[in-house]
Design a protein around this motif. Sequence first.
Motif, PDB file in Angstrom:
ATOM      1  N   LEU A  28       0.814  -1.222   0.000  1.00 44.47           N
ATOM      2  CA  LEU A  28       0.000   0.000   0.000  1.00 44.47           C
ATOM      3  C   LEU A  28       0.845   1.270   0.000  1.00 44.47           C
ATOM      4  O   LEU A  28       0.330   2.346  -0.310  1.00 44.47           O
ATOM      5  CB  LEU A  28      -0.940   0.005   1.204  1.00 44.47           C
ATOM      6  N   THR A  29       2.119   1.155   0.356  1.00 42.02           N
ATOM      7  CA  THR A  29       2.971   2.358   0.489  1.00 42.02           C
ATOM      8  C   THR A  29       4.236   2.296  -0.361  1.00 42.02           C
ATOM      9  O   THR A  29       5.097   3.161  -0.243  1.00 42.02           O
ATOM     10  CB  THR A  29       3.387   2.553   1.957  1.00 42.02           C
ATOM     11  N   LEU A  30       4.342   1.294  -1.220  1.00 42.46           N
ATOM     12  CA  LEU A  30       5.606   1.080  -1.942  1.00 42.46           C
ATOM     13  C   LEU A  30       6.010   2.288  -2.777  1.00 42.46           C
ATOM     14  O   LEU A  30       7.204   2.562  -2.961  1.00 42.46           O
ATOM     15  CB  LEU A  30       5.485  -0.167  -2.826  1.00 42.46           C
ATOM     16  N   ASP A  31       5.041   3.037  -3.264  1.00 45.08           N
ATOM     17  CA  ASP A  31       5.355   4.222  -4.064  1.00 45.08           C
ATOM     18  C   ASP A  31       5.917   5.365  -3.223  1.00 45.08           C
ATOM     19  O   ASP A  31       6.404   6.355  -3.779  1.00 45.08           O
ATOM     20  CB  ASP A  31       4.122   4.697  -4.827  1.00 45.08           C
ATOM     21  N   LYS A  32       5.887   5.230  -1.893  1.00 42.45           N
ATOM     22  CA  LYS A  32       6.448   6.253  -1.007  1.00 42.45           C
ATOM     23  C   LYS A  32       7.855   5.891  -0.537  1.00 42.45           C
ATOM     24  O   LYS A  32       8.492   6.681   0.166  1.00 42.45           O
ATOM     25  CB  LYS A  32       5.557   6.449   0.228  1.00 42.45           C
ATOM     26  N   TRP A  33       8.329   4.717  -0.901  1.00 49.46           N
ATOM     27  CA  TRP A  33       9.631   4.257  -0.435  1.00 49.46           C
ATOM     28  C   TRP A  33      10.756   4.999  -1.150  1.00 49.46           C
ATOM     29  O   TRP A  33      10.563   5.576  -2.236  1.00 49.46           O
ATOM     30  CB  TRP A  33       9.770   2.747  -0.643  1.00 49.46           C
ATOM     31  N   TYR A  34      11.927   4.975  -0.533  1.00 50.19           N
ATOM     32  CA  TYR A  34      13.117   5.624  -1.098  1.00 50.19           C
ATOM     33  C   TYR A  34      13.422   5.036  -2.483  1.00 50.19           C
ATOM     34  O   TYR A  34      13.512   3.824  -2.643  1.00 50.19           O
ATOM     35  CB  TYR A  34      14.291   5.405  -0.143  1.00 50.19           C
ATOM     36  N   CYS A  35      13.524   5.902  -3.482  1.00 44.90           N
ATOM     37  CA  CYS A  35      13.806   5.505  -4.865  1.00 44.90           C
ATOM     38  C   CYS A  35      12.755   4.521  -5.394  1.00 44.90           C
ATOM     39  O   CYS A  35      13.066   3.497  -6.011  1.00 44.90           O
ATOM     40  CB  CYS A  35      15.202   4.896  -5.003  1.00 44.90           C
ATOM     41  N   GLU A  49      12.801   3.381  -9.083  1.00 47.22           N
ATOM     42  CA  GLU A  49      13.857   2.408  -9.371  1.00 47.22           C
ATOM     43  C   GLU A  49      13.482   1.023  -8.850  1.00 47.22           C
ATOM     44  O   GLU A  49      13.774   0.007  -9.490  1.00 47.22           O
ATOM     45  CB  GLU A  49      15.181   2.876  -8.764  1.00 47.22           C
ATOM     46  N   ILE A  50      12.830   0.969  -7.696  1.00 47.09           N
ATOM     47  CA  ILE A  50      12.380  -0.316  -7.156  1.00 47.09           C
ATOM     48  C   ILE A  50      11.448  -0.996  -8.150  1.00 47.09           C
ATOM     49  O   ILE A  50      11.599  -2.181  -8.472  1.00 47.09           O
ATOM     50  CB  ILE A  50      11.677  -0.126  -5.798  1.00 47.09           C
ATOM     51  N   PHE A  51      10.472  -0.268  -8.660  1.00 41.49           N
ATOM     52  CA  PHE A  51       9.528  -0.846  -9.614  1.00 41.49           C
ATOM     53  C   PHE A  51      10.224  -1.268 -10.908  1.00 41.49           C
ATOM     54  O   PHE A  51       9.814  -2.238 -11.553  1.00 41.49           O
ATOM     55  CB  PHE A  51       8.417   0.153  -9.928  1.00 41.49           C
ATOM     56  N   ARG A  52      11.269  -0.562 -11.281  1.00 43.21           N
ATOM     57  CA  ARG A  52      11.985  -0.889 -12.510  1.00 43.21           C
ATOM     58  C   ARG A  52      12.813  -2.164 -12.370  1.00 43.21           C
ATOM     59  O   ARG A  52      12.996  -2.913 -13.332  1.00 43.21           O
ATOM     60  CB  ARG A  52      12.885   0.282 -12.906  1.00 43.21           C
ATOM     61  N   MET A  53      13.294  -2.435 -11.146  1.00 45.79           N
ATOM     62  CA  MET A  53      14.222  -3.553 -10.957  1.00 45.79           C
ATOM     63  C   MET A  53      13.571  -4.867 -10.564  1.00 45.79           C
ATOM     64  O   MET A  53      14.215  -5.919 -10.633  1.00 45.79           O
ATOM     65  CB  MET A  53      15.275  -3.174  -9.894  1.00 45.79           C
ATOM     66  N   CYS A  54      12.309  -4.844 -10.123  1.00 48.43           N
ATOM     67  CA  CYS A  54      11.726  -6.084  -9.604  1.00 48.43           C
ATOM     68  C   CYS A  54      10.229  -6.160  -9.869  1.00 48.43           C
ATOM     69  O   CYS A  54       9.597  -5.181 -10.253  1.00 48.43           O
ATOM     70  CB  CYS A  54      11.984  -6.202  -8.101  1.00 48.43           C
ATOM     71  N   TYR A  55       9.714  -7.358  -9.658  1.00 49.90           N
ATOM     72  CA  TYR A  55       8.274  -7.583  -9.674  1.00 49.90           C
ATOM     73  C   TYR A  55       7.783  -7.587  -8.223  1.00 49.90           C
ATOM     74  O   TYR A  55       8.187  -8.460  -7.449  1.00 49.90           O
ATOM     75  CB  TYR A  55       7.932  -8.924 -10.316  1.00 49.90           C
ATOM     76  N   PRO A  56       6.929  -6.653  -7.828  1.00 53.09           N
ATOM     77  CA  PRO A  56       6.377  -6.700  -6.470  1.00 53.09           C
ATOM     78  C   PRO A  56       5.348  -7.838  -6.363  1.00 53.09           C
ATOM     79  O   PRO A  56       4.459  -7.972  -7.206  1.00 53.09           O
ATOM     80  CB  PRO A  56       5.688  -5.337  -6.310  1.00 53.09           C
ATOM     81  N   ILE A  57       5.498  -8.649  -5.339  1.00 54.14           N
ATOM     82  CA  ILE A  57       4.595  -9.760  -5.074  1.00 54.14           C
ATOM     83  C   ILE A  57       4.043  -9.562  -3.665  1.00 54.14           C
ATOM     84  O   ILE A  57       4.817  -9.471  -2.718  1.00 54.14           O
ATOM     85  CB  ILE A  57       5.333 -11.115  -5.151  1.00 54.14           C
TER      86      ILE A  57
END
Length: 205
Positions: A113-120, A123-131
């Motif tokens: 629910l808060t991943l878009d508020k995390w540091y960078c 880049e997190i979304f670009r490097m991995c698939y959130p599960i």
Amino acid sequence: MINGIRRIGIYGGTFGPPHLGHINAAEQFIRQMKLDYLYVIPAAIPPHKELDSDDDPYDRLRMCELAFGKIPGAVVSDTELRRDGKSYTVDTLRELTASDARLFLLCGTDMILTLDKWYCAEEIFRMCYPIYIRRENDPIISGQILKKINEYTVKYNAIVRRVVTDPIEISSTDVRRAAAAGDDLAKMVTPEVAAYIAEHHLYGA
């Protein structure tokens, strides 16, 4: 490995201590995402959580080794404990990124629910698939998650998937309180972790 690409899972957290809910999440994550490896990574200084003043990250690391060590494919890593400062997920992803690897990041409800508020975050979304995995059955939260996933899809072109399993409603806070009260931990943690807590008098045990 699929088409020569290693499927690597990342399961970070405080793990203070690791409990049966964590173990179930790890096992289901490996199975449902067909992972070759799962890195279980205790945080040294979590950016979003306050630790107890007597917290020893190496106790948490050792308990993770005891809790996850029997799961095929699981590897407990001290990479964030060896890093100075706060334990940012993006730094761990940078370390594990490789041309022959696909990264899958396991998220609990709060995190998805808060991943878009995390540091960078971008880049997190670009490097991995959130599960994501649920630890509760609240239909209101279900709607919030679906709304967030739609936002991530539109903004980051993210592909978000879910590990489907019956929630095990245990928290590390529950375990610490039970240990302090002298209660039996058998239904909350593995016997090895319970023995470690007792032997080292953790959480007031």
